[in-house]
Design a protein around this motif. Structure first.
Motif, PDB file in Angstrom:
ATOM      1  N   VAL A  73      -9.222   9.866  -3.668  1.00 38.28           N
ATOM      2  CA  VAL A  73      -7.376  10.006  -3.718  1.00 38.28           C
ATOM      3  C   VAL A  73      -7.326  10.886  -2.267  1.00 38.28           C
ATOM      4  O   VAL A  73      -5.600  10.261  -2.083  1.00 38.28           O
ATOM      5  N   GLN A  74      -7.717  12.506  -2.161  1.00 40.92           N
ATOM      6  CA  GLN A  74      -6.730  12.623  -0.250  1.00 40.92           C
ATOM      7  C   GLN A  74      -6.415  11.306   0.415  1.00 40.92           C
ATOM      8  O   GLN A  74      -5.660  11.230   0.950  1.00 40.92           O
ATOM      9  N   ILE A  81       0.780   7.484   2.417  1.00 38.38           N
ATOM     10  CA  ILE A  81       2.595   8.585   3.742  1.00 38.38           C
ATOM     11  C   ILE A  81       2.274   8.584   4.908  1.00 38.38           C
ATOM     12  O   ILE A  81       3.243   8.229   5.691  1.00 38.38           O
ATOM     13  N   TRP A  82       1.212   8.511   5.536  1.00 37.45           N
ATOM     14  CA  TRP A  82       1.251   7.851   6.945  1.00 37.45           C
ATOM     15  C   TRP A  82      -0.204   6.764   7.578  1.00 37.45           C
ATOM     16  O   TRP A  82      -1.305   7.394   8.220  1.00 37.45           O
ATOM     17  N   VAL A  95       4.009  -2.654  12.362  1.00 39.25           N
ATOM     18  CA  VAL A  95       4.085  -2.487  11.056  1.00 39.25           C
ATOM     19  C   VAL A  95       2.659  -3.295  10.394  1.00 39.25           C
ATOM     20  O   VAL A  95       2.562  -2.846   9.218  1.00 39.25           O
ATOM     21  N   ALA A  96       2.394  -4.851  11.115  1.00 37.08           N
ATOM     22  CA  ALA A  96       1.436  -5.383   9.883  1.00 37.08           C
ATOM     23  C   ALA A  96       0.076  -4.067   9.321  1.00 37.08           C
ATOM     24  O   ALA A  96      -0.102  -4.494   8.855  1.00 37.08           O
ATOM     25  N   GLY A  97      -0.174  -3.577  11.028  1.00 35.27           N
ATOM     26  CA  GLY A  97      -0.666  -2.296  10.943  1.00 35.27           C
ATOM     27  C   GLY A  97      -0.665  -1.430   9.760  1.00 35.27           C
ATOM     28  O   GLY A  97      -1.682  -0.721   8.696  1.00 35.27           O
ATOM     29  N   SER A  98       0.523  -1.058   9.642  1.00 36.62           N
ATOM     30  CA  SER A  98       0.821   0.396   9.294  1.00 36.62           C
ATOM     31  C   SER A  98       0.836  -0.322   7.204  1.00 36.62           C
ATOM     32  O   SER A  98       0.740   0.560   6.497  1.00 36.62           O
ATOM     33  N   GLN A 102      -1.534   1.442   4.832  1.00 32.92           N
ATOM     34  CA  GLN A 102      -1.103   1.509   2.777  1.00 32.92           C
ATOM     35  C   GLN A 102      -1.291   0.671   1.869  1.00 32.92           C
ATOM     36  O   GLN A 102      -2.192   0.986   0.655  1.00 32.92           O
ATOM     37  N   GLY A 103      -1.832  -0.439   2.159  1.00 35.57           N
ATOM     38  CA  GLY A 103      -2.547  -1.182   1.149  1.00 35.57           C
ATOM     39  C   GLY A 103      -4.112  -0.858   0.778  1.00 35.57           C
ATOM     40  O   GLY A 103      -4.143  -1.235  -0.491  1.00 35.57           O
TER      41      GLY A 103
END
Length: 192
Positions: A73-74, A81-82, A95-98, A102-103
């Motif tokens: 979870v961490q 978040i980052w 953007v695609a990498g971020s 996140q996914g």
């Protein structure tokens, strides 16, 4: 009212008299089993385990699953978040990498949705515990296959995947050992 004169009791009066003659049972006496009564340990599987070995196995399972859950979870929260801090480790950018990172974080959270019930009661949710182990095996095998397929020249990417393989392998060993100990404790108690 003729019952009063004849000495006969009404059904309601008889019931009151019978209740009055019954001994009063205090809650502490009721909690003590009769000498020939079977123990109520079978009501819950945890109660059926051997006292010392069962408690150790129960807590070992809880701790193993809890540690893996917390680290997963961490990692998921950090990815969500980052994402920009982690995208370069997977040779991703922009953007695609971020969004991809996140996914991954969201997928980690979904993967860990099964863990809390196992942490609370690994005996009652032993089937779910088994599913957690299967999920861990799938992750470890998949990550290992991905790692093996990375061509030379991608050391940073390979290092990132290697960390997942190492953690998931260690987590699988710890959780599987605890699951085996818990199962063994339950079987010992059930066999006369």
């Amino acid at each position: 009212m003729g019952n009063e004169n004849t000495g006969e009791s009404s059904p309601a009066q008889t019931e009151k008299e019978e209740k009055a003659e019954r001994p009063i049972v205090h809650s502490t006496a009721a909690a003590q089993p009769a000498a020939n009564a079977q123990p109520a340990a079978a009501a819950h599987p945890v109660a059926a385990m051997q006292p010392a070995a069962g408690k150790v196995a129960l807590w070992a399972a809880r701790v193993a699953v809890f540690i893996v859950f917390v680290v997963n979870v961490q990692c998921a929260v950090q990815f969500i978040i980052w994402p920009d801090a982690f995208a370069p480790a997977y040779e991703l950018s922009g953007v695609a990498g971020s969004v991809a990172v996140q996914g991954l974080g969201v997928a980690f959270l979904m993967w860990n949705a099964t863990y809390p019930l196992v942490i609370v009661d690994p005996v009652r949710f032993r089937a779910l515990y088994f599913i957690v182990l299967v999920q861990q095996i799938i992750g470890l095998v998949g990550e290992s296959a991905i790692l093996a397929s990375i061509p030379e020249g991608h050391a940073l990417l390979a290092a990132g995947i290697s960390r997942f393989v190492a953690f998931d392998g260690a987590g699988l060993i710890a959780m599987a050992a605890a699951f085996a100990a818990l199962t063994r404790s339950l079987r010992r108690r059930q066999t006369p």
